[in-house]
Design an enzyme around this catalytic site. Structure first.
Site, short mmCIF file in Angstrom:
data_model
loop_
_atom_site.label_atom_id
_atom_site.label_comp_id
_atom_site.label_asym_id
_atom_site.label_seq_id
_atom_site.Cartn_x
_atom_site.Cartn_y
_atom_site.Cartn_z
CD GLN A 297 -7.04 2.60 -37.91
OE1 GLN A 297 -7.38 2.85 -36.76
NE2 GLN A 297 -7.61 3.14 -38.98
CB ALA B 264 -0.92 0.00 1.22
NE ARG C 126 -12.20 -7.75 -42.34
CZ ARG C 126 -13.51 -8.02 -42.31
NH1 ARG C 126 -13.91 -9.25 -42.06
NH2 ARG C 126 -14.41 -7.08 -42.53
N GLY D 187 10.69 -3.75 -9.75
CA GLY D 187 9.31 -3.80 -10.22
C GLY D 187 9.14 -3.25 -11.62
N GLY E 39 -13.58 -2.31 -37.91
CA GLY E 39 -14.74 -2.20 -37.04
C GLY E 39 -14.85 -3.33 -36.04
CD GLU F 112 -1.28 8.79 1.07
OE1 GLU F 112 -1.62 9.99 1.05
OE2 GLU F 112 -0.53 8.31 1.95
CD GLU G 292 5.87 -1.40 -9.83
OE1 GLU G 292 6.95 -0.91 -9.47
OE2 GLU G 292 5.28 -2.29 -9.20
N GLY H 218 -0.07 9.88 -6.32
CA GLY H 218 0.32 8.62 -6.93
C GLY H 218 1.83 8.46 -7.02
CB SER H 219 4.20 9.33 -9.68
OG SER H 219 3.53 8.49 -10.59
#
Length: 383
Positions: free
Chosen positions: A340, A127, A272, A246, A344, A130, A367, A134-135
């Site tokens: 892309q 933990a 395709r 990490g 669709g 907050e 991280e 963050g960073s």
């Protein structure tokens, strides 16, 4: 086309890489779409990973694990994240934060807290972030006030993996108020059944949905003095070292995701038809695929080089930040190009590329956001 071939992987990490690939194909791939749709915690896959000896084994043999090193964990990450990022994150967060205790904790702490995680009887968490911070690791506001009996924690933590599921967490909290803002923080062991600890899951995320993050509130949460890890005021420096490792692993997260995006795009355009031709016959499509492959190979080579540098503690901060930034941003670009090429159909949940596209946006933030990484690259990469 084996994008995650083992030729670039050190010899000692190849066996566990093969084990991780076999596990991912058997246990992660078949249920990935189901867990993405439901957003449920993949406890059955986690338990299978524990049975296979692929979870929490970065803890040393002395405390019940296999002592997997950074390169072995990177090898596992590539394979797990290629299969599904959300499930992969759940598996790798089961021992999150344990490296800090193994490096800086007392022998009693290691026996008490590390061994149950290594033996897959408990899971841990870390933990740090907050709701408003963050960073900026030197800007966190959760406090740990010293008392005659120990410490009392007050404040909030956010984006905490296993906040609800973990048996205990390593918690980063403010213990000082000196002008040296980097020496004001410490690390603590906090069992999640401690009075004053309350956690709930963060509402649904757009990506990595099978991984659960939580919001924690500490309300006069009292822990004994022996739950302090290392020395008071050393938390920032412990965390900085931990994040170097990490960030290499996060690079692996993105390499696995990018490999999946390229494979999906390649398969789609070769199967395709459009304008009376196979889509793969168009030069523009071939150039896109060529660019995707070149960027992937460049990022992967950098990431594995950086893994060796960090493992040997050679300019670790620079190499970790560089690998994390390059790999995560490459993955975003590759996934977007893959979308892309799918046209669709890219927006349909049934196509894996749509899940990958949402997942890749997350590692560029955790991280340490990539803007922060560029600060580190500049400051630590000077000639």
């Amino acid at each position: 086309m084996d994008l995650l071939d083992e030729s670039i992987v050190p010899e000692h990490a190849r066996a566990v890489k093969r084990e991780a690939r076999e596990f991912a194909e058997e246990h992660i791939v078949p249920v990935a779409e189901e867990y993405y749709e439901s957003g449920e915690y993949p406890r059955d896959v986690l338990e299978a990973g524990m049975d296979a000896g692929l979870v929490a084994q970065d803890i040393s043999e002395e405390y019940g694990g296999k002592g997997y090193d950074l390169q072995q964990i990177l090898a596992i990450s590539e394979e797990f994240y290629r299969a599904d990022a959300g499930i992969a994150l759940t598996l790798q967060l089961a021992s999150f934060g344990c490296e800090i205790m193994e490096h800086y904790g007392s022998e009693e702490q290691k026996e008490t807290w590390l061994r149950p995680v290594a033996e897959n009887e408990q899971i841990s968490g870390l933990a740090v972030s907050e709701p408003q911070t963050g960073s900026d690791m030197a800007g966190m506001e959760t406090t740990a006030e010293k008392t005659d009996d120990g410490y009392v924690l007050n404040g909030e933590k956010y984006w905490v993996g296993n906040a609800v599921e973990a048996d205990w967490l390593t918690v980063y909290a403010k213990t000082g108020d000196s002008d040296d803002r980097y020496s004001n923080y410490s690390m603590f062991i906090v069992p999640t059944d401690t009075p004053g600890y309350e956690a709930e899951h963060i509402p649904e995320k757009m990506g990595m949905r099978a991984s659960k993050q939580g919001h924690i509130v500490f309300d006069d949460c009292e822990i004994p003095e022996e739950n302090l890890i290392g020395t008071e005021g050393g938390g920032f420096y412990m965390l900085a070292d931990f994040f170097n490792h990490g960030r290499i692993v996060v690079g692996g997260h993105s390499l696995g995701l990018a490999a999946s995006a390229i494979e999906e795009a390649w398969s789609f355009v070769h199967d395709r038809q459009a304008f009376g031709r196979n889509v793969s016959e168009f030069q523009a499509v071939q150039h896109i695929l060529a660019d995707m492959r070149m960027e992937f190979e460049a990022a992967r080579a950098l990431n594995w080089r950086a893994a060796e540098k960090v493992a040997n503690n050679e300019d670790a901060g620079f190499w970790a930040a560089t690998a994390k930034t390059k790999s995560t941003e490459m993955a975003v670009d590759v996934a977007e190009r893959g979308m892309q090429l799918h046209g669709g159909r890219s927006v349909l949940d049934e196509n894996k590329i749509s899940r990958v596209y949402r997942d890749v946006r997350i590692p560029v933030i955790y991280e340490g956001a990539n803007e922060i990484q560029r600060n580190l690259i500049y400051r630590q990469g000077g000639l």
